[in-house]
Design a protein around this motif. Structure first.
Motif, PDB file in Angstrom:
ATOM      1  N   GLU A   7       0.844  -1.198   0.000  1.00  0.00           N
ATOM      2  CA  GLU A   7       0.000   0.000   0.000  1.00  0.00           C
ATOM      3  C   GLU A   7       0.877   1.245   0.000  1.00  0.00           C
ATOM      4  OE1 GLU A   7      -3.479  -0.328   2.970  1.00  0.00           O
ATOM      5  OE2 GLU A   7      -2.225  -2.105   3.270  1.00  0.00           O
ATOM      6  N   MET A   8       0.339   2.312  -0.588  1.00  0.00           N
ATOM      7  CA  MET A   8       1.115   3.546  -0.668  1.00  0.00           C
ATOM      8  C   MET A   8       0.237   4.749  -0.369  1.00  0.00           C
ATOM      9  SD  MET A   8       2.204   5.402  -4.122  1.00  0.00           S
ATOM     10  CE  MET A   8       3.708   6.323  -4.334  1.00  0.00           C
ATOM     11  N   LYS A   9       0.783   5.694   0.388  1.00  0.00           N
ATOM     12  CA  LYS A   9       0.109   6.983   0.602  1.00  0.00           C
ATOM     13  C   LYS A   9       0.942   8.026  -0.125  1.00  0.00           C
ATOM     14  CE  LYS A   9      -2.456   6.664   4.899  1.00  0.00           C
ATOM     15  NZ  LYS A   9      -2.160   5.529   5.739  1.00  0.00           N
ATOM     16  N   ALA A  10       0.284   8.920  -0.828  1.00  0.00           N
ATOM     17  CA  ALA A  10       1.053   9.878  -1.622  1.00  0.00           C
ATOM     18  C   ALA A  10       0.346  11.223  -1.720  1.00  0.00           C
ATOM     19  CB  ALA A  10       1.281   9.322  -3.017  1.00  0.00           C
ATOM     20  N   ASN A  11       1.110  12.207  -2.173  1.00  0.00           N
ATOM     21  CA  ASN A  11       0.582  13.529  -2.432  1.00  0.00           C
ATOM     22  C   ASN A  11       0.755  13.800  -3.920  1.00  0.00           C
ATOM     23  OD1 ASN A  11      -0.494  15.996  -1.847  1.00  0.00           O
ATOM     24  ND2 ASN A  11       1.301  16.784  -0.759  1.00  0.00           N
ATOM     25  N   VAL A  12      -0.327  14.142  -4.606  1.00  0.00           N
ATOM     26  CA  VAL A  12      -0.252  14.377  -6.045  1.00  0.00           C
ATOM     27  C   VAL A  12      -0.355  15.879  -6.317  1.00  0.00           C
ATOM     28  CG1 VAL A  12      -1.281  13.853  -8.289  1.00  0.00           C
ATOM     29  CG2 VAL A  12      -1.366  12.154  -6.457  1.00  0.00           C
ATOM     30  N   VAL A  13       0.629  16.411  -7.015  1.00  0.00           N
ATOM     31  CA  VAL A  13       0.624  17.833  -7.376  1.00  0.00           C
ATOM     32  C   VAL A  13       0.126  17.941  -8.812  1.00  0.00           C
ATOM     33  CG1 VAL A  13       2.008  19.944  -7.542  1.00  0.00           C
ATOM     34  CG2 VAL A  13       2.673  18.143  -5.924  1.00  0.00           C
ATOM     35  N   SER A  14      -0.890  18.765  -9.037  1.00  0.00           N
ATOM     36  CA  SER A  14      -1.412  18.868 -10.402  1.00  0.00           C
ATOM     37  C   SER A  14      -1.743  20.306 -10.772  1.00  0.00           C
ATOM     38  CB  SER A  14      -2.657  17.995 -10.564  1.00  0.00           C
ATOM     39  OG  SER A  14      -3.701  18.508  -9.764  1.00  0.00           O
ATOM     40  N   ALA A  15      -1.815  20.531 -12.102  1.00  0.00           N
ATOM     41  CA  ALA A  15      -2.192  21.844 -12.637  1.00  0.00           C
ATOM     42  C   ALA A  15      -3.200  21.626 -13.753  1.00  0.00           C
ATOM     43  CB  ALA A  15      -0.964  22.563 -13.188  1.00  0.00           C
ATOM     44  N   LEU A  16      -3.974  22.650 -14.070  1.00  0.00           N
ATOM     45  CA  LEU A  16      -4.946  22.514 -15.155  1.00  0.00           C
ATOM     46  C   LEU A  16      -4.217  22.225 -16.470  1.00  0.00           C
ATOM     47  CD1 LEU A  16      -7.547  25.349 -14.449  1.00  0.00           C
ATOM     48  CD2 LEU A  16      -7.935  22.875 -14.348  1.00  0.00           C
ATOM     49  N   GLN A  17      -4.714  21.217 -17.166  1.00  0.00           N
ATOM     50  CA  GLN A  17      -4.086  20.785 -18.418  1.00  0.00           C
ATOM     51  C   GLN A  17      -3.863  21.930 -19.422  1.00  0.00           C
ATOM     52  OE1 GLN A  17      -3.454  17.148 -19.294  1.00  0.00           O
ATOM     53  NE2 GLN A  17      -2.043  18.435 -20.439  1.00  0.00           N
ATOM     54  N   PRO A  18      -4.902  22.768 -19.689  1.00  0.00           N
ATOM     55  CA  PRO A  18      -4.692  23.826 -20.685  1.00  0.00           C
ATOM     56  C   PRO A  18      -3.552  24.773 -20.299  1.00  0.00           C
ATOM     57  CG  PRO A  18      -6.999  23.684 -20.062  1.00  0.00           C
ATOM     58  CD  PRO A  18      -6.264  22.773 -19.144  1.00  0.00           C
ATOM     59  N   ASN A  19      -3.390  25.019 -18.992  1.00  0.00           N
ATOM     60  CA  ASN A  19      -2.302  25.909 -18.568  1.00  0.00           C
ATOM     61  C   ASN A  19      -0.932  25.303 -18.854  1.00  0.00           C
ATOM     62  OD1 ASN A  19      -4.239  27.645 -17.714  1.00  0.00           O
ATOM     63  ND2 ASN A  19      -4.010  27.187 -15.541  1.00  0.00           N
ATOM     64  N   CYS A  20      -0.821  23.992 -18.673  1.00  0.00           N
ATOM     65  CA  CYS A  20       0.452  23.313 -18.970  1.00  0.00           C
ATOM     66  C   CYS A  20       0.712  23.324 -20.473  1.00  0.00           C
ATOM     67  CB  CYS A  20       0.423  21.868 -18.469  1.00  0.00           C
ATOM     68  SG  CYS A  20       0.230  21.750 -16.692  1.00  0.00           S
ATOM     69  N   THR A  21      -0.354  23.095 -21.235  1.00  0.00           N
ATOM     70  CA  THR A  21      -0.210  23.086 -22.699  1.00  0.00           C
ATOM     71  C   THR A  21       0.223  24.465 -23.187  1.00  0.00           C
ATOM     72  OG1 THR A  21      -1.970  21.458 -22.779  1.00  0.00           O
ATOM     73  CG2 THR A  21      -1.429  22.544 -24.867  1.00  0.00           C
ATOM     74  N   ASN A  22      -0.411  25.514 -22.655  1.00  0.00           N
ATOM     75  CA  ASN A  22      -0.040  26.869 -23.063  1.00  0.00           C
ATOM     76  C   ASN A  22       1.404  27.194 -22.701  1.00  0.00           C
ATOM     77  OD1 ASN A  22      -2.520  27.362 -24.163  1.00  0.00           O
ATOM     78  ND2 ASN A  22      -3.338  28.341 -22.318  1.00  0.00           N
ATOM     79  N   LEU A  23       1.822  26.741 -21.527  1.00  0.00           N
ATOM     80  CA  LEU A  23       3.202  26.989 -21.093  1.00  0.00           C
ATOM     81  C   LEU A  23       4.181  26.316 -22.065  1.00  0.00           C
ATOM     82  CD1 LEU A  23       4.929  28.228 -18.812  1.00  0.00           C
ATOM     83  CD2 LEU A  23       4.723  26.068 -17.587  1.00  0.00           C
ATOM     84  N   ARG A  24       3.886  25.079 -22.433  1.00  0.00           N
ATOM     85  CA  ARG A  24       4.755  24.369 -23.390  1.00  0.00           C
ATOM     86  C   ARG A  24       4.785  25.080 -24.742  1.00  0.00           C
ATOM     87  NH1 ARG A  24       2.685  19.745 -20.866  1.00  0.00           N
ATOM     88  NH2 ARG A  24       4.301  18.740 -19.621  1.00  0.00           N
ATOM     89  N   ARG A  25       3.604  25.584 -25.162  1.00  0.00           N
ATOM     90  CA  ARG A  25       3.531  26.299 -26.452  1.00  0.00           C
ATOM     91  C   ARG A  25       4.381  27.568 -26.404  1.00  0.00           C
ATOM     92  NH1 ARG A  25      -2.294  25.062 -27.761  1.00  0.00           N
ATOM     93  NH2 ARG A  25      -2.040  22.987 -28.652  1.00  0.00           N
ATOM     94  N   ALA A  26       4.303  28.301 -25.288  1.00  0.00           N
ATOM     95  CA  ALA A  26       5.096  29.527 -25.164  1.00  0.00           C
ATOM     96  C   ALA A  26       6.586  29.185 -25.218  1.00  0.00           C
ATOM     97  CB  ALA A  26       4.763  30.252 -23.867  1.00  0.00           C
ATOM     98  N   MET A  27       6.963  28.068 -24.601  1.00  0.00           N
ATOM     99  CA  MET A  27       8.368  27.636 -24.623  1.00  0.00           C
ATOM    100  C   MET A  27       8.776  27.255 -26.048  1.00  0.00           C
ATOM    101  SD  MET A  27       9.478  28.089 -21.703  1.00  0.00           S
ATOM    102  CE  MET A  27       8.314  28.969 -20.737  1.00  0.00           C
ATOM    103  N   GLU A  28       7.871  26.604 -26.761  1.00  0.00           N
ATOM    104  CA  GLU A  28       8.135  26.275 -28.169  1.00  0.00           C
ATOM    105  C   GLU A  28       8.407  27.553 -28.937  1.00  0.00           C
ATOM    106  OE1 GLU A  28       5.018  24.037 -30.257  1.00  0.00           O
ATOM    107  OE2 GLU A  28       5.212  22.553 -28.631  1.00  0.00           O
ATOM    108  N   GLY A  29       7.609  28.592 -28.620  1.00  0.00           N
ATOM    109  CA  GLY A  29       7.776  29.893 -29.268  1.00  0.00           C
ATOM    110  C   GLY A  29       9.167  30.455 -29.015  1.00  0.00           C
ATOM    111  N   ALA A  30       9.762  30.091 -27.870  1.00  0.00           N
ATOM    112  CA  ALA A  30      11.113  30.564 -27.541  1.00  0.00           C
ATOM    113  C   ALA A  30      12.140  29.473 -27.890  1.00  0.00           C
ATOM    114  CB  ALA A  30      11.198  30.929 -26.064  1.00  0.00           C
ATOM    115  N   LYS A  31      11.699  28.493 -28.641  1.00  0.00           N
ATOM    116  CA  LYS A  31      12.547  27.363 -29.109  1.00  0.00           C
ATOM    117  C   LYS A  31      13.169  26.584 -27.960  1.00  0.00           C
ATOM    118  CE  LYS A  31      13.582  30.022 -33.172  1.00  0.00           C
ATOM    119  NZ  LYS A  31      13.151  31.263 -32.504  1.00  0.00           N
TER     120      LYS A  31
END
Ligand SMILES: Nc1ncnc2c1ncn2[C@@H]1O[C@H](COP(=O)(O)OP(=O)(O)OP(=O)(O)O)[C@@H](O)[C@H]1O
Ligand SMILES: [Mg+2]
Length: 405
Positions: free
Chosen positions: A155-179
């Motif tokens: 058995e395992m007890k854990a803490n899951v850290v999450s963010a809204l998917q669209p925000n992560c996608t937008n962040l990746r897109r902005a990074m793509e924009g900066a290559k």
């Protein structure tokens, strides 16, 4: 001289400022800061991307200088995410691992983590991290590292850290924009905590409060692990804006008053005299203090609410550590101590080699922490498709022992 074998890059995408820190690593595990820079950001609202072009441009601009300074062409980075959308969820999972003689292996850990995580956070969220609090084998609790132990039920007890998917996608897109390729996404306040906390603080219980421009992040640690992340949608820029409105001045003058004359102990007595367009302007000290005090009180009240929500009000022996640009307000710790009813200090990264003094400041904590996470490497964990976490070994593990608590 030790030869550089690789570089690690941390990139903090803040509402007002983007910052980056580049470190080189030798085979012997020697880390030194070889580049850093910051630039004004646009296109962000309360820690979240409101458009892609603003941040991409700011990052592009910032990186040119860092690359000249470090002589290293940056193609990937560990990047921060922010905003009140960030969430920590406590979960648990259980799997049968076979017969009683079964020796628990990595595969079992991946499986139990998968069970603990799948379906526990809403579907539109990206999982940024899974922090195991502990395991139990055949009902026996308190196991920290079960690999090699025998048992039939894990058995395992854990803490899951999450963010809204669209925000992560937008962040990746902005990074793509900066290559740039994104190695891993980490909440800014968690990254900052990594750069400023020591093991004792994390073990005993401590809160990191990241006073940014438009947000105030809260991360709580106890028993060595991250317990909670929350983000208050207000920051130090709210103080500037309040001053601008109440004193009927523009935000540049308000910012100057905040940085040069305001103190968190509110001990200034003289009225404030500033030259604006060669004209002397006088601001009543009492009025300035009243405006700043009201906003600070509101922000720290909300921070306190986060501590309460997490179940840690009056339960943190190591108190609070303030980071972020807002922590540079003179004597802010005096105000924070009374408001939070706990001991408070200002946090900054320490003991880094190379051109480190420039980044040993509260506002660079997140970027340094992201760089340290990048040192860890192998950070591209894909939680969605079962856990494929890579174990870091070899020369990096020595560095990790030093920096990862
Ligand atoms: N010397 C100073 N005294 C008071 N406030 C300061 C000082 N220097 C910077 N600040 C404030 O710090 C804030 C910027 O902090 P920081 O760069 O950490 O924010 P950010 O990361 O861009 O924003 P966020 O974390 O909210 O997304 C601004 O509000 C600025 O006015
Ligand atoms: Mg920030």
């Amino acid at each position: 001289m030790d030869e550089t074998v690789r570089y690690a890059v941390g990139l903090d995408v803040g509402t007002e400022n983007v910052r980056t820190v580049v470190a080189s690593l030798t085979k012997e595990g020697q880390l030194s800061i070889v580049g850093y820079n910051e630039a004004k950001n646009t296109g962000m609202r309360k820690g979240v991307l409101a458009n892609l072009a603003g941040p991409a441009d700011a990052i592009d601009k910032m990186l040119g200088e860092v690359e000249r300074m470090s002589g290293y062409e940056i193609h990937s980075a560990t990047v921060s995410i922010n905003g009140s959308q960030l969430l920590t969820t406590k979960t648990e999972g259980m799997i049968a691992v076979g017969t009683v003689e079964h020796e628990i292996n990595e595969e079992d850990l991946y499986r139990v983590e998968d069970v603990a995580v799948t379906g526990r956070v809403p579907a539109n969220r990206e999982i940024l991290d899974v922090i195991p609090f502990g395991y139990s084998i055949d009902g026996q609790e308190g196991v920290r590292d079960p690999i090699g132990m025998t048992g039939a039920r894990l058995e395992m007890k854990a803490n899951v850290v999450s963010a809204l998917q669209p925000n992560c996608t937008n962040l990746r897109r902005a990074m793509e924009g900066a290559k740039l390729e994104v190695e891993r996404i980490i909440p800014s306040v968690v990254a900052g905590a990594r750069a400023v906390l020591n093991e004792r603080q994390k073990e005993n219980g401590v809160a990191v409060v990241d006073l940014g421009a438009a947000t105030t992040g809260v991360a709580i640690y106890e028993e060595g692990d991250l317990q909670y992340v929350g983000v208050v949608p207000a920051g130090s820029n709210n103080i500037t804006n309040d001053l601008a409105i109440c004193l009927e001045i523009n935000t540049e003058v308000a910012e100057e008053i905040k940085r040069r004359y305001v103190t968190g102990s509110f001990s200034g007595e003289k009225d404030i005299v500033i030259k604006v367009n060669r004209e002397e302007m006088v601001f009543e000290r009492e009025k300035v203090d009243e405006v700043v005090r009201a906003r600070l009180a509101e922000i720290f009240e909300k921070v306190k609410k986060e501590l309460k929500k997490a179940g840690y009000e009056k339960r943190l022996p190591e108190g609070a550590v303030l980071i972020g640009g807002g922590a540079k307000m003179r004597d802010i710790e005096v105000f924070a101590k009374t408001a939070l009813e706990m001991s408070v200090k200002i946090g900054a990264p320490r003991d880094l080699g190379g051109v480190a003094t420039a980044v040993e400041k509260p506002e660079y904590a997140a970027a340094v922490g992201l760089m340290l996470a990048s040192v860890e490497g192998g950070g591209n964990r894909d939680f969605k498709q079962g856990n494929k976490a890579k174990k870091t070994g070899g020369f990096l593990s020595g560095i990790l022992k030093k920096f990862r608590f």
